[in-house]
Design an enzyme around this catalytic site. Structure first.
Site, PDB file in Angstrom:
ATOM      1  N   ARG A  79      41.111  29.698  32.452  1.00 43.58           N
ATOM      2  CA  ARG A  79      41.105  31.003  31.802  1.00 43.58           C
ATOM      3  C   ARG A  79      42.285  31.812  32.341  1.00 43.58           C
ATOM      4  NH1 ARG A  79      37.909  36.357  33.272  1.00 43.58           N
ATOM      5  NH2 ARG A  79      38.641  37.553  31.506  1.00 43.58           N
ATOM      6  N   HIS A 119      43.785  41.759  29.643  1.00 41.02           N
ATOM      7  CA  HIS A 119      43.279  41.885  31.011  1.00 41.02           C
ATOM      8  C   HIS A 119      44.064  43.022  31.673  1.00 41.02           C
ATOM      9  CE1 HIS A 119      40.910  39.526  34.238  1.00 41.02           C
ATOM     10  NE2 HIS A 119      41.284  40.662  34.794  1.00 41.02           N
ATOM     11  N   GLU A 143      36.349  43.098  30.679  1.00 38.58           N
ATOM     12  CA  GLU A 143      35.693  44.217  31.363  1.00 38.58           C
ATOM     13  C   GLU A 143      36.081  45.608  30.844  1.00 38.58           C
ATOM     14  OE1 GLU A 143      36.188  43.848  35.605  1.00 38.58           O
ATOM     15  OE2 GLU A 143      34.966  42.042  35.708  1.00 38.58           O
ATOM     16  N   ASN A 156      31.184  38.411  33.739  1.00 37.48           N
ATOM     17  CA  ASN A 156      31.758  38.471  35.085  1.00 37.48           C
ATOM     18  C   ASN A 156      30.686  39.019  36.007  1.00 37.48           C
ATOM     19  OD1 ASN A 156      34.119  37.670  33.914  1.00 37.48           O
ATOM     20  ND2 ASN A 156      35.264  39.544  34.374  1.00 37.48           N
ATOM     21  N   TYR A 199      29.666  39.875  39.969  1.00 38.95           N
ATOM     22  CA  TYR A 199      29.966  40.010  41.394  1.00 38.95           C
ATOM     23  C   TYR A 199      28.779  40.585  42.169  1.00 38.95           C
ATOM     24  CZ  TYR A 199      34.757  38.890  40.169  1.00 38.95           C
ATOM     25  OH  TYR A 199      35.878  38.228  39.712  1.00 38.95           O
ATOM     26  N   GLU A 253      33.963  34.986  35.374  1.00 37.49           N
ATOM     27  CA  GLU A 253      34.450  35.289  36.728  1.00 37.49           C
ATOM     28  C   GLU A 253      33.265  35.346  37.677  1.00 37.49           C
ATOM     29  OE1 GLU A 253      36.886  38.803  37.322  1.00 37.49           O
ATOM     30  OE2 GLU A 253      37.960  38.415  35.446  1.00 37.49           O
TER      31      GLU A 253
HETATM   32  C1  FCB Z   1      37.304  41.806  38.205  1.00 32.07           C
HETATM   33  C2  FCB Z   1      38.630  41.650  37.477  1.00 32.07           C
HETATM   34  C3  FCB Z   1      39.557  40.635  38.076  1.00 32.07           C
HETATM   35  C4  FCB Z   1      39.521  40.682  39.595  1.00 32.07           C
HETATM   36  C5  FCB Z   1      38.103  40.639  40.106  1.00 32.07           C
HETATM   37  C6  FCB Z   1      37.989  40.628  41.598  1.00 32.07           C
HETATM   38  O1  FCB Z   1      36.764  43.055  37.937  1.00 32.07           O
HETATM   39  O2  FCB Z   1      38.391  41.279  36.126  1.00 32.07           O
HETATM   40  O3  FCB Z   1      40.842  40.844  37.568  1.00 32.07           O
HETATM   41  O4  FCB Z   1      40.215  41.760  40.056  1.00 32.07           O
HETATM   42  O5  FCB Z   1      37.385  41.729  39.593  1.00 32.07           O
END
Ligand code: FCB
Length: 471
Positions: A84, A128, A173, A302, A304, A373
Site C-alpha cells: 500500500r 495521504h 483518515e 487503521n 492504533y 495500518e
Molecule cells: C496514521 C497515518 C500514517 C502514520 C501513522 C503512524 O495516522 O495514516 O501516515 O503517520 O499514523
C-alpha cells in the site's frame, strides 16, 4: 478460554489472506523538487517555525523516489503479497488542477511494474495528506471545489495506472485531516478554524464519493475501491458503566468514527455528535449523501489505539486523565495504568482491534475489511552486532495479529493486513523522531536494515499463520 488479543499458540489465517506493508508518499519519497513535482501543504507547513520537530521536512525522507527498486526487493524478500503506497497529487498534477506532470506518472508506473515483476499487488491510496499548495490557496478542503478537483485527479491517475492496479483507496483518515489539519492545527495546513473543519469533513467525504464515481468510470471490471478510516473503539470499563458514561461513549463514537463511517456506509451523519461538528446545508447539498454512500468493495481500517472513558471532573483532572473530547459533564478520558504505551504514548490494546473488526462486520455485513495500518513506534537502535532487535514491535505485532486471527475465527470479514510501516519515515509533526518501520532507515546513508520485526513478519506471511511468541 482465551482472552481476545492474548497469546495462545499458533493461529492461522484463511487461504488468500493478503499480507502487506504500507507507506505514504510524503513520508518516504523525498525528491521534493525532482522532475516537476509541485509544492504540497506539507512542504509549506514544514517550513513554519516550530511546527515539526527539529524543523524536519520530507525533502529527502527515505529517498524512495530513487530507491524504490531496493524497497521492492526488500518486500519481496519478506514474501509480501501487497504494498500500500500513496500517490503524491502534486507530483502528478503540480497545481492540483490542469496539466499533468508526465514524469510524476512515469514514476508510479515504474513502481507498479517493479511490484508486478516481484508478484506484489499494488494498493494505491490517492490522498495521504499532501494536498497541492495551490488548492490550499483556494480554500483547501473547506472549499467544495476541492472535492471536484480530487475526482479529476483520481481519474487521471486511474487512466494512467488502472491496468496494473486493482485496489484503490480514495482517502486516508479524513478524521485526522480535519481534526489535526483544521481544528488543532498540529498538521498541515495548520489551521484552527471550526467552521472550516466541519466543511472540510463534508468535502472530504464528497471527494471520496466523486472520486469513487470517477474511478468506476475508467477502471476495468474487478477493480476494488474503498476508503481508509482511522477507527477508535470507545471503551468504558465493565465495572464502571452508567447512563452518563453510556451517553458519552455513544457521543465520542459518533464524533470520532461515526461522522465518517455513517455517511460512507449509510448515507447519513450520526445523531449523537455535537451539532457544531455536523455538516449542514448549504455545505451539504441535495444529492451529496447518495454520492458519498455509493457502494464500495472494502473498508480500510487503521487501528492504533482506543479511547477510554470514566467518570471524573474535567476541571480537576487526576493523573492519566484528559478532558473528554465529547465535552459531556462528569466524564473524562483516561489511560488505564495496566496497559502498555508505545513510544508515541499511544495505548497498546489489541483487544480493541478484535472488538472493532467484529463490530464493523456486524454493522456492514458482507463488506470486506482490510487493516490498512497497524504498528507502533519504538526506541529502535542498532546494537553492537549491527542488528535492530525491536522486541516491543514484535510483541505488538504478535498481539494485534492474534487479535485479528481470532476476530476472523469469530466471524469478522477481514481479508488482509498491512503493517505500518515498511520503513522508518517522516512521522508528520514528529519529523524523524519516531520510527514505525519494520525496516530501519539510516537517514545519513539511506541504508535499509531489516529489524527483528521484519524477520518475524516475514515468517508470519510465509506461514499464513502466527507462530507462538518467541520467548
Ligand atoms: C496514521 C497515518 C500514517 C502514520 C501513522 C503512524 O495516522 O495514516 O501516515 O503517520 O499514523
Amino acid at each position: 478460554m482465551t482472552t481476545p488479543g492474548s497469546d495462545s499458540g499458533a493461529l492461522s489465517f484463511p487461504p488468500g489472506f493478503i499480507w502487506g506493508a504500507a507507506t505514504a508518499a510524503y513520508q518516504i519519497e523525498g525528491a521534493a523538487n525532482a522532475d516537476g513535482r509541485g509544492p504540497s501543504i506539507w512542504d509549506t507547513f514544514c517550513r513554519l517555525p516550530g511546527r515539526v520537530r527539529r524543523g524536519d521536512t520530507g525533502d529527502v525522507a527515505c529517498d524512495a523516489y530513487h530507491r524504490y527498486r531496493e524497497d521492492v526487493a526488500l518486500m519481496s524478500a519478506l514474501g509480501l503479497g501487497a504494498y500500500r503506497f500513496s500517490v503524491s497529487w502534486p507530483r502528478v498534477q503540480p497545481g492540483g488542477s490542469g496539466p499533468v506532470n508526465q514524469k510524476g506518472l512515469d514514476y508510479y508506473r515504474a513502481l507498479v511494474d517493479e511490484l508486478a515483476e516481484h508478484g506484489i499487488d499494488p494498493v494505491v491510496t490517492l490522498y495521504h495528506w499532501d494536498l497541492p499548495q495551490e488548492l490550499q490557496d483556494s480554500g483547501g478542503w473547506a472549499a467544495r471545489s476541492t472535492a471536484q478537483r480530487f475526482a479529476e485527479y483520481a481519474r487521471l491517475v486511474a487512466d494512467a495506472l488502472g491496468a496494473g492496479v486493482r485496489r484503490w483507496i480514495t482517502l486516508n483518515e479524513p478524521q485526522v485531516v480535519v481534526d489535526h489539519g483544521y481544528r488543532s492545527g498540529e498538521h498541515a495546513p495548520g489551521l484552527r478554524d471550526d467552521a472550516g473543519a466541519t466543511a472540510a469533513s463534508h468535502h472530504l467525504l464528497l471527494g471520496h464519493g466523486l472520486a469513487t464515481q470517477a474511478l468506476r468510470s475508467v477502471l476495468p471490471a474487478g477493480a476494488e475501491i474503498g476508503i481508509t478510516l482511522d477507527m477508535h473503539p470507545v471503551r468504558v470499563p465493565a465495572d464502571a458503566q452508567s447512563d452518563s458514561l453510556e451517553r458519552a461513549r455513544v457521543a465520542t463514537h459518533a464524533e470520532l468514527n461515526g461522522i465518517y463511517l455513517g455517511p460512507v456506509l449509510y448515507g447519513r451523519y450520526p445523531e449523537h455528535a455535537r451539532p457544531v461538528l455536523l455538516p449542514q446545508p448549504p455545505v451539504v447539498a441535495a444529492g451529496d449523501m447518495a454520492t458519498i454512500s455509493q457502494p464500495i468493495e472494502f473498508l480500510g481500517v487503521n487501528y492504533y489505539s482506543p479511547v477510554y472513558l470514566r467518570s471524573g471532573d474535567p476541571d480537576d483532572l487526576r493523573r492519566h486523565e484528559e478532558p473528554a473530547r465529547c465535552e459531556l459533564p462528569g466524564v473524562v478520558e483516561y489511560r488505564p495504568t495496566g496497559l502498555k504505551r508505545t513510544a508515541m504514548g499511544w495505548l497498546v490494546d489489541a483487544a480493541g482491534l478484535y472488538e472493532l473488526l467484529l463490530q464493523l462486520s456486524a454493522d456492514a455485513p458482507g463488506l470486506a475489511l482490510y487493516v490498512t495500518e497497524n504498528g507502533c513506534a519504538a526506541e529502535d537502535y542498532i546494537d553492537p552486532s549491527g542488528a535492530i532487535n525491536d522486541v516491543e514491535r514484535v510483541t505488538y505485532l504478535h498481539e494485534h495479529l492474534a487479535a485479528a486471527a481470532r476476530a476472523i475465527k469469530d466471524g469478522a470479514n477481514l481479508a488482509g493486513y498491512f503493517v505500518w510501516s515498511l520503513l522508518d519515515n517522516f512521522e508528520w509533526a514528529w519529523g524523524y523522531q519516531r520510527r514505525f518501520g519494520i525496516i530501519f532507515v539510516d537517514y545519513e546513508t539511506q541504508r535499509r536494515i531489516p529489524k527483528s520485526s521484519a524477520t518475524f513478519y516475514g515468517q508470519v506471511v510465509r506461514a499464513n499463520a502466527l507462530p507462538p511468541l518467541p520467548s
